[in-house]
Enzyme design. Structure first.
Site, PDB file in Angstrom:
ATOM      1  N   ARG A  37      21.012  30.280  41.222  1.00 44.36           N
ATOM      2  CA  ARG A  37      20.508  31.387  41.432  1.00 44.36           C
ATOM      3  C   ARG A  37      19.064  31.237  40.477  1.00 44.36           C
ATOM      4  O   ARG A  37      18.130  32.020  40.325  1.00 44.36           O
ATOM      5  CB  ARG A  37      21.128  32.523  40.665  1.00 44.36           C
ATOM      6  N   GLU A  49      26.284  27.054  48.920  1.00 43.20           N
ATOM      7  CA  GLU A  49      27.174  27.865  49.810  1.00 43.20           C
ATOM      8  C   GLU A  49      28.132  26.814  50.209  1.00 43.20           C
ATOM      9  O   GLU A  49      29.303  27.566  50.500  1.00 43.20           O
ATOM     10  CB  GLU A  49      26.256  28.421  50.931  1.00 43.20           C
ATOM     11  N   GLN A  54      35.971  28.311  50.082  1.00 43.83           N
ATOM     12  CA  GLN A  54      37.144  28.172  49.748  1.00 43.83           C
ATOM     13  C   GLN A  54      37.463  27.540  48.081  1.00 43.83           C
ATOM     14  O   GLN A  54      38.407  27.129  47.909  1.00 43.83           O
ATOM     15  CB  GLN A  54      38.168  27.397  50.802  1.00 43.83           C
ATOM     16  N   LEU A  92      36.539  17.393  44.989  1.00 45.62           N
ATOM     17  CA  LEU A  92      36.221  18.995  45.516  1.00 45.62           C
ATOM     18  C   LEU A  92      36.994  19.324  46.775  1.00 45.62           C
ATOM     19  O   LEU A  92      37.284  20.641  46.726  1.00 45.62           O
ATOM     20  CB  LEU A  92      34.648  19.241  45.791  1.00 45.62           C
ATOM     21  N   TYR A  94      38.188  19.288  50.948  1.00 45.59           N
ATOM     22  CA  TYR A  94      37.543  19.674  52.178  1.00 45.59           C
ATOM     23  C   TYR A  94      36.380  18.781  52.257  1.00 45.59           C
ATOM     24  O   TYR A  94      35.240  19.023  52.368  1.00 45.59           O
ATOM     25  CB  TYR A  94      37.138  21.125  52.117  1.00 45.59           C
ATOM     26  N   TYR A 132      29.181  32.983  58.356  1.00 41.24           N
ATOM     27  CA  TYR A 132      29.208  33.239  56.797  1.00 41.24           C
ATOM     28  C   TYR A 132      27.836  32.444  56.312  1.00 41.24           C
ATOM     29  O   TYR A 132      26.814  32.919  55.522  1.00 41.24           O
ATOM     30  CB  TYR A 132      30.246  33.251  55.894  1.00 41.24           C
ATOM     31  N   ASP A 150      32.108  37.227  53.815  1.00 40.68           N
ATOM     32  CA  ASP A 150      33.055  36.384  53.314  1.00 40.68           C
ATOM     33  C   ASP A 150      34.379  36.749  52.795  1.00 40.68           C
ATOM     34  O   ASP A 150      34.491  37.919  53.254  1.00 40.68           O
ATOM     35  CB  ASP A 150      32.544  35.210  52.158  1.00 40.68           C
ATOM     36  N   CYS A 204      36.079  44.182  42.219  1.00 45.45           N
ATOM     37  CA  CYS A 204      37.137  44.402  43.222  1.00 45.45           C
ATOM     38  C   CYS A 204      37.992  43.339  43.616  1.00 45.45           C
ATOM     39  O   CYS A 204      37.947  42.753  44.629  1.00 45.45           O
ATOM     40  CB  CYS A 204      36.065  44.911  44.436  1.00 45.45           C
ATOM     41  N   CYS A 211      39.153  49.436  38.986  1.00 46.23           N
ATOM     42  CA  CYS A 211      38.452  50.534  39.678  1.00 46.23           C
ATOM     43  C   CYS A 211      37.940  51.614  38.558  1.00 46.23           C
ATOM     44  O   CYS A 211      36.749  52.099  38.886  1.00 46.23           O
ATOM     45  CB  CYS A 211      39.463  51.232  40.598  1.00 46.23           C
ATOM     46  N   CYS A 214      34.368  50.337  38.399  1.00 45.00           N
ATOM     47  CA  CYS A 214      33.632  49.927  39.394  1.00 45.00           C
ATOM     48  C   CYS A 214      32.506  50.960  39.685  1.00 45.00           C
ATOM     49  O   CYS A 214      32.677  52.163  39.675  1.00 45.00           O
ATOM     50  CB  CYS A 214      34.723  50.249  40.528  1.00 45.00           C
ATOM     51  N   CYS A 220      34.345  55.179  47.159  1.00 47.39           N
ATOM     52  CA  CYS A 220      35.304  54.216  47.840  1.00 47.39           C
ATOM     53  C   CYS A 220      36.469  55.214  48.385  1.00 47.39           C
ATOM     54  O   CYS A 220      37.134  55.928  47.607  1.00 47.39           O
ATOM     55  CB  CYS A 220      35.979  53.278  46.724  1.00 47.39           C
TER      56      CYS A 220
END
Length: 377
Positions: A37, A49, A54, A92, A94, A132, A150, A204, A211, A214, A220
DNA sequence: GATGCGTGGGC
DNA sequence: TGCCCAAGCAT
């Protein structure tokens, strides 16, 4: 049963506005300071990304820092050897993600002059970039009003509108993309998509959502109906399929033989101990590895059984027998597919999880020559 | 639409 | 401890 399955696909304007404002305000105050970021470099966003698919944020961070130091720009990654890219990805999981990313980055250099394409159709054609990831890159890096749905967003939206649809289904994801489209504000698409994911990650959560803290609890529907802990609905996957395999432990002095696994299937293209699937009907452990080696053109004498262990993948359960073997004609081994590595370095060359466990088992048994330890079956 | 593809953490 | 899960994609 007896529940209204119809999700709210035409939310009221006031509700949409409230969600937008509240969520963005919350995100401004609570978003985590994550390495991807720092800026909106599409390459940096892209790598993050792919790694985050996963995979948990805490797991990704060290890999991401290392990867970006090794391949700081899209061009540097495009020019790198695949071997080096896989190496940077090792641990990592995959691994096709890494191969696809590498291939896609090369395509961006060749087809798009090194600039990540900003059109949904173009970016979606890149290897490893699905609905995604395309949405995430377009919205976060280029501020395009594109949904990025996602697992987090599926859960958050399911609860917000009290949807009882199975989020493991493709059709549900597409519906949620439609809903997300209606929610994304024109001015801050990337922040809004990230806010939804951040809320899913921090507040969430799948089990026992917070909650009471939240920001959108008043908006909600699940909360209003008191069903927040029952949602979302997610069909259960099938249990791992059991399989018996044999690892060959083949030594030459201080070195151990590793080979490159087939380019398709489980652990595709990774370096590891020679491995064969045992057919259930065959009795003698290790017999099939002898067959495999002889099929490849060299002879092998089987030695002691060094140990037995179990390893669980998400979709497969391995019962592993590790068998010592003596190879008499080493020179016939093709260096493209076989390497001798120092035993002490095996865990860094080979697949760093299954084999680490195997090596530990082997060493343990070598220290206890009176008998095999760790027998599981 | 269903299946294959890793790993590490949480309860 | 044995599950369930975590910012999915390709086939």
């Amino acid at each position: 049963m007896g529940r209204a399955a119809k999700p709210l696909l035409h939310p009221e304007k006031e509700w949409i506005e409230a969600i937008r404002e509240t969520l963005l305000d919350w995100y401004d105050k609570n978003c985590r300071d994550l390495p991807w970021r720092k800026n909106k470099d599409p390459y940096r966003i892209w790598v993050s990304e792919i790694m985050l698919q996963q995979t948990r944020v805490d797991t990704v961070i060290p890999y991401y820092e290392r990867f970006m130091s090794t391949f700081p720009t899209l061009e540097s990654l495009a020019e790198a050897d695949e071997e080096k890219v896989i190496k940077a990805w090792e641990g990592l999981g995959y691994y096709s993600r890494a191969r696809n990313l590498h291939s896609a980055v090369k395509e961006v250099v060749e087809q798009y002059g090194g600039e990540v394409p900003q059109e949904p159709d173009s970016i979606s054609r890149l290897k490893g970039v699905g609905p995604y990831t395309a949405g995430a890159i377009l919205s976060i890096a280029f501020d395009r009003q594109v949904p990025a749905v996602d697992g987090n967003v599926l859960r958050v939206l399911s609860r917000l509108i009290a949807s009882w649809e199975d989020i493991s289904k493709n059709a549900t994801r597409r519906k949620m993309e439609e809903l997300d489209k209606m929610l994304i504000p024109e001015d801050r698409p990337g922040d809004f998509n990230q806010a939804l994911m951040e809320l899913g990650a921090l507040v969430c959560t799948p089990l026992s959502p917070s909650c009471n803290t939240c920001p959108v609890r008043a908006l909600c529907k699940a909360r209003k109906q008191g069903v927040e802990s029952e949602l979302p609905i997610k069909a259960k996957g099938k249990p791992p399929v059991p399989a018996k395999v044999t690892f060959g432990w083949i030594r030459k002095g201080d070195f151990v033989l590793i080979h490159r696994r087939p380019t398709e299937g489980l652990l595709a293209g990774m370096w590891g101990l020679p491995t064969v699937d045992d057919k259930p009907s065959e009795s003698a452990p290790g017999e099939t590895i002898k067959e495999m080696m002889s099929r490849l053109g060299f002879q092998l004498e089987l030695g002691a059984i060094l140990g037995e262990m179990e390893h669980l993948f998400s979709h497969r359960r391995w019962y592993v027998t590790v068998v010592e073997a003596l190879c008499s004609d080493y020179d016939q081994l093709s260096p493209e597919n076989y390497h001798w590595v120092k035993e002490s370095e095996l865990s860094t060359y080979a697949f760093p999880n299954v084999y680490r466990k195997a090596i530990k088992l082997i060493h343990k048994n070598q220290r206890n020559p009176q008998g095999i330890q760790g027998r599981l079956f």
